[in-house]
Design a protein around this motif. Structure first.
Motif, PDB file in Angstrom:
ATOM      1  N   PHE A  37      49.531  21.596  48.578  1.00  0.00           N
ATOM      2  CA  PHE A  37      49.953  20.340  47.803  1.00  0.00           C
ATOM      3  C   PHE A  37      48.908  19.758  46.988  1.00  0.00           C
ATOM      4  O   PHE A  37      47.638  19.542  47.426  1.00  0.00           O
ATOM      5  CB  PHE A  37      50.519  19.503  48.859  1.00  0.00           C
ATOM      6  N   ASN A  38      49.092  19.667  45.703  1.00  0.00           N
ATOM      7  CA  ASN A  38      48.358  19.107  44.702  1.00  0.00           C
ATOM      8  C   ASN A  38      46.921  19.989  44.405  1.00  0.00           C
ATOM      9  O   ASN A  38      46.053  19.161  44.127  1.00  0.00           O
ATOM     10  CB  ASN A  38      47.841  17.538  45.218  1.00  0.00           C
ATOM     11  N   HIS A  39      47.124  21.094  44.700  1.00  0.00           N
ATOM     12  CA  HIS A  39      45.934  22.039  44.328  1.00  0.00           C
ATOM     13  C   HIS A  39      46.421  23.094  43.203  1.00  0.00           C
ATOM     14  O   HIS A  39      47.586  23.363  42.877  1.00  0.00           O
ATOM     15  CB  HIS A  39      45.542  22.818  45.571  1.00  0.00           C
ATOM     16  N   TRP A  40      45.359  23.765  42.763  1.00  0.00           N
ATOM     17  CA  TRP A  40      45.464  24.648  41.812  1.00  0.00           C
ATOM     18  C   TRP A  40      45.612  26.163  42.905  1.00  0.00           C
ATOM     19  O   TRP A  40      44.792  26.137  43.780  1.00  0.00           O
ATOM     20  CB  TRP A  40      44.151  24.848  40.977  1.00  0.00           C
ATOM     21  N   LEU A  41      46.470  26.875  42.351  1.00  0.00           N
ATOM     22  CA  LEU A  41      46.715  28.090  42.931  1.00  0.00           C
ATOM     23  C   LEU A  41      46.549  29.171  41.931  1.00  0.00           C
ATOM     24  O   LEU A  41      46.742  29.110  40.766  1.00  0.00           O
ATOM     25  CB  LEU A  41      48.187  28.402  43.393  1.00  0.00           C
ATOM     26  N   ILE A  42      45.754  30.187  42.350  1.00  0.00           N
ATOM     27  CA  ILE A  42      45.488  31.440  41.692  1.00  0.00           C
ATOM     28  C   ILE A  42      46.320  32.475  42.118  1.00  0.00           C
ATOM     29  O   ILE A  42      46.453  32.861  43.311  1.00  0.00           O
ATOM     30  CB  ILE A  42      43.954  31.896  41.861  1.00  0.00           C
ATOM     31  N   VAL A  61      47.177  31.794  36.454  1.00  0.00           N
ATOM     32  CA  VAL A  61      47.981  33.022  36.360  1.00  0.00           C
ATOM     33  C   VAL A  61      47.019  34.163  35.717  1.00  0.00           C
ATOM     34  O   VAL A  61      46.683  33.804  34.661  1.00  0.00           O
ATOM     35  CB  VAL A  61      49.424  32.767  35.619  1.00  0.00           C
ATOM     36  N   ILE A  62      46.975  35.217  36.593  1.00  0.00           N
ATOM     37  CA  ILE A  62      46.087  36.157  35.962  1.00  0.00           C
ATOM     38  C   ILE A  62      47.098  37.227  35.379  1.00  0.00           C
ATOM     39  O   ILE A  62      48.164  37.868  36.260  1.00  0.00           O
ATOM     40  CB  ILE A  62      45.254  36.838  37.217  1.00  0.00           C
ATOM     41  N   THR A  63      47.013  37.645  34.254  1.00  0.00           N
ATOM     42  CA  THR A  63      47.944  38.630  33.525  1.00  0.00           C
ATOM     43  C   THR A  63      46.972  39.417  32.665  1.00  0.00           C
ATOM     44  O   THR A  63      46.349  39.079  32.021  1.00  0.00           O
ATOM     45  CB  THR A  63      48.985  37.996  32.868  1.00  0.00           C
ATOM     46  N   ARG A  64      47.357  40.634  32.299  1.00  0.00           N
ATOM     47  CA  ARG A  64      46.744  41.383  31.340  1.00  0.00           C
ATOM     48  C   ARG A  64      47.596  41.108  29.945  1.00  0.00           C
ATOM     49  O   ARG A  64      46.645  41.336  28.941  1.00  0.00           O
ATOM     50  CB  ARG A  64      47.203  42.979  31.663  1.00  0.00           C
ATOM     51  N   SER A  65      48.443  40.344  29.886  1.00  0.00           N
ATOM     52  CA  SER A  65      49.067  40.279  28.530  1.00  0.00           C
ATOM     53  C   SER A  65      48.504  38.615  28.144  1.00  0.00           C
ATOM     54  O   SER A  65      47.778  37.945  28.922  1.00  0.00           O
ATOM     55  CB  SER A  65      50.387  39.853  28.974  1.00  0.00           C
ATOM     56  N   PHE A  77      45.245  33.591  32.314  1.00  0.00           N
ATOM     57  CA  PHE A  77      43.774  33.904  32.275  1.00  0.00           C
ATOM     58  C   PHE A  77      43.858  35.766  32.175  1.00  0.00           C
ATOM     59  O   PHE A  77      44.836  36.096  32.814  1.00  0.00           O
ATOM     60  CB  PHE A  77      42.796  33.757  33.273  1.00  0.00           C
ATOM     61  N   THR A  78      42.977  36.423  31.609  1.00  0.00           N
ATOM     62  CA  THR A  78      43.081  38.013  31.771  1.00  0.00           C
ATOM     63  C   THR A  78      42.244  38.467  32.521  1.00  0.00           C
ATOM     64  O   THR A  78      42.224  39.691  32.919  1.00  0.00           O
ATOM     65  CB  THR A  78      42.780  38.223  30.258  1.00  0.00           C
ATOM     66  N   SER A  79      41.580  37.817  33.523  1.00  0.00           N
ATOM     67  CA  SER A  79      40.723  38.134  34.480  1.00  0.00           C
ATOM     68  C   SER A  79      40.408  37.056  35.667  1.00  0.00           C
ATOM     69  O   SER A  79      40.670  35.771  35.264  1.00  0.00           O
ATOM     70  CB  SER A  79      39.362  38.517  34.081  1.00  0.00           C
ATOM     71  N   THR A  80      40.147  37.376  36.872  1.00  0.00           N
ATOM     72  CA  THR A  80      39.771  36.441  37.765  1.00  0.00           C
ATOM     73  C   THR A  80      38.603  35.800  37.763  1.00  0.00           C
ATOM     74  O   THR A  80      38.551  34.199  37.964  1.00  0.00           O
ATOM     75  CB  THR A  80      39.705  37.237  39.295  1.00  0.00           C
ATOM     76  N   ASP A  92      37.541  20.982  42.400  1.00  0.00           N
ATOM     77  CA  ASP A  92      36.658  21.352  43.387  1.00  0.00           C
ATOM     78  C   ASP A  92      37.154  22.234  44.538  1.00  0.00           C
ATOM     79  O   ASP A  92      36.252  22.655  45.336  1.00  0.00           O
ATOM     80  CB  ASP A  92      35.942  20.006  43.904  1.00  0.00           C
ATOM     81  N   HIS A  93      38.373  22.365  44.309  1.00  0.00           N
ATOM     82  CA  HIS A  93      38.993  23.324  45.572  1.00  0.00           C
ATOM     83  C   HIS A  93      40.228  24.188  44.754  1.00  0.00           C
ATOM     84  O   HIS A  93      41.292  23.378  44.291  1.00  0.00           O
ATOM     85  CB  HIS A  93      39.517  22.450  46.785  1.00  0.00           C
ATOM     86  N   ALA A  94      40.341  25.461  45.008  1.00  0.00           N
ATOM     87  CA  ALA A  94      41.506  26.130  44.503  1.00  0.00           C
ATOM     88  C   ALA A  94      41.893  27.270  45.617  1.00  0.00           C
ATOM     89  O   ALA A  94      41.181  27.614  46.599  1.00  0.00           O
ATOM     90  CB  ALA A  94      41.322  26.771  43.278  1.00  0.00           C
ATOM     91  N   PHE A  95      43.188  27.467  45.724  1.00  0.00           N
ATOM     92  CA  PHE A  95      43.770  28.598  46.488  1.00  0.00           C
ATOM     93  C   PHE A  95      44.220  29.874  45.965  1.00  0.00           C
ATOM     94  O   PHE A  95      44.784  29.619  44.930  1.00  0.00           O
ATOM     95  CB  PHE A  95      45.060  28.082  47.206  1.00  0.00           C
ATOM     96  N   VAL A  96      43.642  30.918  46.470  1.00  0.00           N
ATOM     97  CA  VAL A  96      44.253  32.418  46.091  1.00  0.00           C
ATOM     98  C   VAL A  96      45.470  32.638  46.905  1.00  0.00           C
ATOM     99  O   VAL A  96      45.444  32.291  47.954  1.00  0.00           O
ATOM    100  CB  VAL A  96      43.258  33.191  46.511  1.00  0.00           C
ATOM    101  N   SER A  97      46.603  32.918  46.255  1.00  0.00           N
ATOM    102  CA  SER A  97      48.074  32.866  46.829  1.00  0.00           C
ATOM    103  C   SER A  97      48.800  34.055  46.428  1.00  0.00           C
ATOM    104  O   SER A  97      49.911  34.049  46.499  1.00  0.00           O
ATOM    105  CB  SER A  97      48.512  31.476  46.695  1.00  0.00           C
TER     106      SER A  97
END
Length: 158
Positions: A37-42, A61-65, A77-80, A92-97
């Motif tokens: 909740f209220n965080h960035w998700l990768i 959002v990671i995409t080749r496009s 973004f095109t890369s992590t 200061d905090h993100a979640f890989v999901s």
């Protein structure tokens, strides 16, 4: 920036079947909702498109496009590495999901792993990577539900 990874995984390592989560466990998604909740998700593009934009979250959002969005809460973004670099200036905090490839590319960079193990063997074709050496389990709680599960937190040993 602190990086956490969050996932639910079956006993046999499955996290998905195509674009679907191949189970429904009453209550387990509440952990995801509360933690993110209220965080960035990768997330990968396919994962993002299958889950949609959940309320009160922001997305890297990671995409080749070469995609763009008019929504300030969705960045492409095109890369992590590019995503992590930009997010470090925004939070200061993100979640890989998810999905599987995003987990695989970022699991070694995560400070904390939030893993729910679904106590059932599930058919699917998307696997979670093995938890690397260098993480220590610091919390565990069992839950009884439509399918029982265990929630664990792993911290990277400094």
């Amino acid at each position: 920036m602190k990086l956490s990874l969050i996932s639910a995984i079956s006993e046999n390592g499955i996290i998905g079947s195509g674009l679907d989560i191949p189970w429904s466990v009453k209550g387990e998604q509440q952990i995801f909702k509360a933690m993110t909740f209220n965080h960035w998700l990768i997330v990968g593009r396919k994962t993002f498109e299958s889950m949609g934009a959940l309320p009160n979250r922001k997305y890297a959002v990671i995409t080749r496009s070469q995609l763009t969005s008019n929504n300030k809460d969705i960045l492409y973004f095109t890369s992590t590495d590019e995503a992590l670099s930009k997010l470090a200036t925004l939070t200061d905090h993100a979640f890989v999901s998810g999905g599987g490839e995003i987990y695989k590319s970022l699991i070694n960079k995560a400070d904390t792993l939030h893993i729910s193990t679904i106590h059932k063997e599930i058919d699917g074709d998307v696997y979670f990577p093995s938890i690397p050496k260098g993480y220590q389990k610091v919390f565990e709680q069992d839950f009884s539900s439509s399918i029982d599960y265990t929630y664990r937190i792993w911290k990277k040993i400094k």
